[in-house]
Design a protein around this motif. Structure first.
Motif, PDB file in Angstrom:
ATOM      1  N   PHE A  47     -56.525  34.211 -17.281  1.00 25.32           N
ATOM      2  CA  PHE A  47     -55.304  34.398 -18.069  1.00 25.32           C
ATOM      3  C   PHE A  47     -54.168  33.539 -17.504  1.00 25.32           C
ATOM      4  CE2 PHE A  47     -51.250  36.454 -18.911  1.00 25.32           C
ATOM      5  CZ  PHE A  47     -51.310  36.668 -20.281  1.00 25.32           C
ATOM      6  N   LEU A  48     -54.008  33.559 -16.178  1.00 24.23           N
ATOM      7  CA  LEU A  48     -52.937  32.770 -15.562  1.00 24.23           C
ATOM      8  C   LEU A  48     -53.148  31.273 -15.782  1.00 24.23           C
ATOM      9  CD1 LEU A  48     -52.422  34.663 -12.186  1.00 24.23           C
ATOM     10  CD2 LEU A  48     -50.825  34.544 -14.086  1.00 24.23           C
ATOM     11  N   CYS A  49     -54.398  30.827 -15.744  1.00 28.36           N
ATOM     12  CA  CYS A  49     -54.665  29.396 -15.942  1.00 28.36           C
ATOM     13  C   CYS A  49     -54.444  28.980 -17.395  1.00 28.36           C
ATOM     14  CB  CYS A  49     -56.099  29.075 -15.514  1.00 28.36           C
ATOM     15  SG  CYS A  49     -56.374  29.176 -13.739  1.00 28.36           S
ATOM     16  N   VAL A  50     -54.907  29.802 -18.348  1.00 24.93           N
ATOM     17  CA  VAL A  50     -54.726  29.468 -19.761  1.00 24.93           C
ATOM     18  C   VAL A  50     -53.241  29.423 -20.122  1.00 24.93           C
ATOM     19  CG1 VAL A  50     -55.128  30.263 -22.129  1.00 24.93           C
ATOM     20  CG2 VAL A  50     -56.988  30.341 -20.452  1.00 24.93           C
ATOM     21  N   PHE A  51     -52.479  30.364 -19.555  1.00 27.75           N
ATOM     22  CA  PHE A  51     -51.047  30.451 -19.854  1.00 27.75           C
ATOM     23  C   PHE A  51     -50.209  30.011 -18.656  1.00 27.75           C
ATOM     24  CE2 PHE A  51     -53.253  33.572 -22.488  1.00 27.75           C
ATOM     25  CZ  PHE A  51     -52.816  33.208 -23.754  1.00 27.75           C
ATOM     26  N   SER A  52     -50.693  29.001 -17.947  1.00 30.68           N
ATOM     27  CA  SER A  52     -50.039  28.579 -16.705  1.00 30.68           C
ATOM     28  C   SER A  52     -48.619  28.081 -16.950  1.00 30.68           C
ATOM     29  CB  SER A  52     -50.864  27.493 -16.015  1.00 30.68           C
ATOM     30  OG  SER A  52     -51.065  26.385 -16.893  1.00 30.68           O
ATOM     31  N   SER A  53     -48.426  27.296 -18.008  1.00 29.07           N
ATOM     32  CA  SER A  53     -47.099  26.750 -18.270  1.00 29.07           C
ATOM     33  C   SER A  53     -46.098  27.863 -18.567  1.00 29.07           C
ATOM     34  CB  SER A  53     -47.159  25.774 -19.451  1.00 29.07           C
ATOM     35  OG  SER A  53     -45.886  25.207 -19.694  1.00 29.07           O
ATOM     36  N   ALA A  54     -46.508  28.817 -19.425  1.00 28.93           N
ATOM     37  CA  ALA A  54     -45.618  29.929 -19.765  1.00 28.93           C
ATOM     38  C   ALA A  54     -45.360  30.814 -18.545  1.00 28.93           C
ATOM     39  CB  ALA A  54     -46.219  30.763 -20.899  1.00 28.93           C
ATOM     40  N   THR A  55     -46.401  31.039 -17.731  1.00 32.44           N
ATOM     41  CA  THR A  55     -46.250  31.890 -16.547  1.00 32.44           C
ATOM     42  C   THR A  55     -45.281  31.263 -15.550  1.00 32.44           C
ATOM     43  OG1 THR A  55     -48.536  32.631 -16.818  1.00 32.44           O
ATOM     44  CG2 THR A  55     -47.484  33.094 -14.720  1.00 32.44           C
ATOM     45  N   PHE A  56     -45.440  29.961 -15.319  1.00 32.53           N
ATOM     46  CA  PHE A  56     -44.552  29.275 -14.383  1.00 32.53           C
ATOM     47  C   PHE A  56     -43.119  29.270 -14.912  1.00 32.53           C
ATOM     48  CE2 PHE A  56     -42.531  25.786 -12.189  1.00 32.53           C
ATOM     49  CZ  PHE A  56     -43.060  25.859 -10.911  1.00 32.53           C
ATOM     50  N   THR A  57     -42.969  29.044 -16.220  1.00 27.35           N
ATOM     51  CA  THR A  57     -41.637  29.043 -16.815  1.00 27.35           C
ATOM     52  C   THR A  57     -40.970  30.405 -16.692  1.00 27.35           C
ATOM     53  OG1 THR A  57     -42.327  27.339 -18.401  1.00 27.35           O
ATOM     54  CG2 THR A  57     -40.335  28.577 -18.930  1.00 27.35           C
ATOM     55  N   SER A 117     -38.122  26.927 -15.963  1.00 30.23           N
ATOM     56  CA  SER A 117     -38.545  25.696 -16.636  1.00 30.23           C
ATOM     57  C   SER A 117     -39.960  25.345 -16.181  1.00 30.23           C
ATOM     58  CB  SER A 117     -37.593  24.545 -16.301  1.00 30.23           C
ATOM     59  OG  SER A 117     -37.567  24.297 -14.911  1.00 30.23           O
ATOM     60  N   PRO A 118     -40.742  24.660 -17.043  1.00 24.41           N
ATOM     61  CA  PRO A 118     -42.103  24.281 -16.638  1.00 24.41           C
ATOM     62  C   PRO A 118     -42.083  23.163 -15.610  1.00 24.41           C
ATOM     63  CG  PRO A 118     -41.567  23.341 -18.781  1.00 24.41           C
ATOM     64  CD  PRO A 118     -40.409  24.231 -18.407  1.00 24.41           C
ATOM     65  N   HIS A 119     -43.230  22.916 -15.020  1.00 19.58           N
ATOM     66  CA  HIS A 119     -43.362  21.817 -14.054  1.00 19.58           C
ATOM     67  C   HIS A 119     -44.727  21.182 -14.253  1.00 19.58           C
ATOM     68  CE1 HIS A 119     -43.339  19.509 -10.321  1.00 19.58           C
ATOM     69  NE2 HIS A 119     -42.069  19.818 -10.181  1.00 19.58           N
ATOM     70  N   GLU A 120     -44.770  19.863 -14.217  1.00 16.00           N
ATOM     71  CA  GLU A 120     -46.014  19.151 -14.512  1.00 16.00           C
ATOM     72  C   GLU A 120     -47.129  19.452 -13.515  1.00 16.00           C
ATOM     73  OE1 GLU A 120     -44.606  15.013 -12.228  1.00 16.00           O
ATOM     74  OE2 GLU A 120     -45.127  15.017 -14.362  1.00 16.00           O
ATOM     75  N   LEU A 121     -46.781  19.861 -12.296  1.00 13.92           N
ATOM     76  CA  LEU A 121     -47.804  20.150 -11.287  1.00 13.92           C
ATOM     77  C   LEU A 121     -48.432  21.529 -11.455  1.00 13.92           C
ATOM     78  CD1 LEU A 121     -46.062  18.803  -8.042  1.00 13.92           C
ATOM     79  CD2 LEU A 121     -47.695  17.614  -9.516  1.00 13.92           C
ATOM     80  N   ALA A 122     -47.760  22.417 -12.189  1.00 18.45           N
ATOM     81  CA  ALA A 122     -48.183  23.817 -12.226  1.00 18.45           C
ATOM     82  C   ALA A 122     -49.571  24.042 -12.825  1.00 18.45           C
ATOM     83  CB  ALA A 122     -47.135  24.651 -12.959  1.00 18.45           C
ATOM     84  N   PRO A 123     -49.909  23.492 -14.021  1.00 21.82           N
ATOM     85  CA  PRO A 123     -51.209  23.825 -14.624  1.00 21.82           C
ATOM     86  C   PRO A 123     -52.406  23.516 -13.741  1.00 21.82           C
ATOM     87  CG  PRO A 123     -49.768  22.813 -16.262  1.00 21.82           C
ATOM     88  CD  PRO A 123     -49.080  22.667 -14.938  1.00 21.82           C
ATOM     89  N   ARG A 124     -52.477  22.289 -13.231  1.00 22.70           N
ATOM     90  CA  ARG A 124     -53.628  21.946 -12.378  1.00 22.70           C
ATOM     91  C   ARG A 124     -53.581  22.680 -11.047  1.00 22.70           C
ATOM     92  NH1 ARG A 124     -54.040  15.517 -12.239  1.00 22.70           N
ATOM     93  NH2 ARG A 124     -51.792  15.665 -12.611  1.00 22.70           N
ATOM     94  N   SER A 125     -52.377  22.969 -10.550  1.00 25.01           N
ATOM     95  CA  SER A 125     -52.272  23.762  -9.319  1.00 25.01           C
ATOM     96  C   SER A 125     -52.882  25.141  -9.524  1.00 25.01           C
ATOM     97  CB  SER A 125     -50.802  23.900  -8.905  1.00 25.01           C
ATOM     98  OG  SER A 125     -50.230  22.650  -8.596  1.00 25.01           O
ATOM     99  N   MET A 126     -52.563  25.762 -10.652  1.00 25.46           N
ATOM    100  CA  MET A 126     -53.102  27.088 -10.956  1.00 25.46           C
ATOM    101  C   MET A 126     -54.626  27.070 -10.999  1.00 25.46           C
ATOM    102  SD  MET A 126     -50.718  29.523 -11.749  1.00 25.46           S
ATOM    103  CE  MET A 126     -49.123  29.765 -12.529  1.00 25.46           C
ATOM    104  N   ILE A 127     -55.180  26.034 -11.655  1.00 29.02           N
ATOM    105  CA  ILE A 127     -56.642  25.970 -11.798  1.00 29.02           C
ATOM    106  C   ILE A 127     -57.316  25.807 -10.434  1.00 29.02           C
ATOM    107  CG2 ILE A 127     -58.543  24.590 -12.715  1.00 29.02           C
ATOM    108  CD1 ILE A 127     -56.723  23.946 -15.116  1.00 29.02           C
TER     109      ILE A 127
END
Length: 531
Positions: A334-344, A349-359
């Protein structure tokens, strides 16, 4: 079998079934409460200190780990001494061993931490702290060093409380301290203290926590005395041998856990460290519940192995693995699929490093959790010689992998090195378990992982369009993300829960088994299932 097992779990006036259930209940409750408080505080902290300030706080947390001097290991030894004395009533020997151990910790803390308090510039140079944070960092190191001298010595009192099977009281203390620390954080951040305010809150609550442990220990079991007059040369060798072995392992663990944030800080600075810290803490939340329930489940393994019921032990092992995957994987997906929203939702605000970091951090978390299950079950067989090699091997693997990929992959190379190190540790512990339960555990675990992972990913992707729902214009990005996450979580939970029930992935037999090892989860009464 059920009656025999129930009788086998009672000893010396302690009902282990009831104790396990109570301790598990408090463990889960304390972790859920801590998770809610930390989630609520993360956004508030980031608002007041920024991502780079949060990165500085992440590094200070790593510094605290080193300053703890592997105290978790010697604390485990203290707990064992108290538990033995509680059964044998030999409180004099326990008092001598604990007094020796506490004195050792005090001397070690003074030798190691006083120089850090006098020369904090050394730590700042090693961490490559940015000039704008130098003053805050130096003050924080001095305050933390002074605090950790006291808490390293005072760990003996928390171990005394846990040694008499009152882990529920330590959880209650942690719960109260978590709440008070959050309140103090709010006051100091609003007063403009920034990251130093977080350090002050931490220091005050650590001192208070140790004082509460001291009070509880003196009231619960006054026969155990920690005092200079209890120092004993005759018990010194045993204390150094047993407690020292525990401490070496735990200090290696502290060093390993601190490698990644230190590498990121030195190579990429506070802002990237802050992004990593936010992702790491978000990824860590799903693990809180699984770890709280896992400990009581694993305690049954020692009893099963002691009876040499190897087929039951094998089934127990795979059931614990399965439970760990079910408790951990869906939340991480769930956190990986919605990584951008979770980080925001946390950082505005989102961050470009967040999605791949989460995975990458999710992969490392799952693999690491499985390795810890293997290690804990291996210890239940009486084996402990591989612990140090397991941790040292992961450290060497991380450093070697980072040296190879650092130039080409940068920040994500550091995360990849962490994944490779955790994977190497899992394979190593699988080899150790193969001597106990036979070969094939790694293959079967991977199959179970696929059975949990594939449906979770499918359900996550089905829920992804929830984030496309348009929200009223003018909303902050954070609150839009929060609403979208809440809607997605409801849909994800309903579909995923229904899928588990309909598919029969968790059978009625396994639900009954969970109830046998965690009594408060039991539905109905009167029946148990052979583990």
């Amino acid at each position: 079998m059920a009656a025999d097992e129930s009788r086998g779990e009672k000893g010396a006036g302690v009902d282990l079934k009831r104790t396990m259930g109570r301790n598990t209940l408090f463990g889960v409750g304390e972790r859920v409460f801590r998770m809610v408080v930390k989630l609520a505080m993360m956004g508030f902290i980031i608002d007041h200190v920024g991502k780079d300030g949060f990165g500085l706080w992440e590094i200070l947390v790593s510094v605290v780990g080193f300053m703890s001097l592997g105290v978790g290991g010697v604390g485990s030894a203290f707990q064992k001494y108290v538990a033995e004395a509680y059964e044998t009533r030999d409180f004099l020997r326990a008092s001598r061993r604990l007094s020796n151990g506490a004195a050792m910790m005090l001397v070690l803390a003074l030798v190691m931490l006083v120089p850090l308090a006098i020369f904090p510039e050394w730590v700042a140079a090693v961490m490559r702290v940015s000039p704008q944070f130098q003053s805050t960092f130096l003050s924080a190191v001095v305050l933390l060093a002074a605090t950790m001298v006291w808490t390293n010595f005072g760990t003996v009192y928390g171990s005394i409380v846990m040694g008499v099977h009152r882990i529920d009281l330590t959880r209650a203390v942690d719960l109260v301290c978590t709440l008070l620390e959050a309140c103090l954080n709010v006051v100091l951040l609003l007063s403009g203290y920034g990251v130093l305010g977080l350090v002050i809150s931490y220091a005050v609550m650590e001192i208070a926590r140790t004082a509460l442990y001291y009070t509880l220990a003196r009231r619960i079991i006054p026969a155990i005395i920690v005092s200079p007059r209890m120092l004993s040369k005759s018990e010194l060798r045993e204390t150094m041998r047993f407690a020292g072995g525990y401490q070496v392992f735990n200090y290696l663990q502290v060093g390993y856990n601190s490698l990644l944030p230190i590498v990121i800080q030195r190579a990429f600075g506070e802002e990237v460290t802050g992004v990593y810290g936010i992702c790491r803490r978000l990824i860590g939340f799903p693990a809180l519940i699984s770890e709280a329930v896992l400990l009581p489940l694993l305690s049954g393994a020692t009893l099963v192995y002691a009876r040499r019921e190897m087929e039951r032990f094998r089934r127990l092992f795979f059931r614990v693995v399965k439970f760990t995957l079910v408790a951990l994987v869906p939340g991480l997906v769930f956190l990986c699929v919605f990584s951008s929203a979770t980080f925001t939702a946390m950082a505005k605000s989102p961050h470009e490093l967040a999605p791949r970091s989460m995975i990458l951090l999710s992969v490392a978390t799952v693999v690491g959790a499985l390795a810890r299950v293997y290690a804990a079950m291996y210890r239940a067989t009486g084996g402990g010689s591989r612990d140090i090699m397991w941790t040292a091997g992961r450290m060497v693997t991380f450093v070697a992998t980072w040296a190879v990929v650092s130039a080409s992959m940068g920040y994500f190379g550091a995360l990849l090195a962490f994944v490779v190190a955790e994977l190497a540790g899992w394979i190593y512990m699988d080899v150790a378990m193969a001597h106990v339960i036979g070969r094939g555990s790694l293959r079967k675990t991977c199959i179970e992982m696929g059975r949990v992972l594939a449906p979770a990913v499918v359900v996550g992707l089905v829920c992804a369009p929830v984030t496309w729902i348009g929200l009223p214009a003018g909303w902050e990005a954070r609150w839009s993300a929060v609403v979208q996450l809440l809607l997605a979580a409801m849909v994800y939970g309903v579909i995923g829960g229904a899928g588990l029930v309909v598919s029969g992935f968790i059978s009625s037999d396994e639900r009954e088994w969970l109830g046998m090892y965690v009594p408060w989860l039991r539905k109905g009464s009167g029946s148990t299932v052979d583990g």
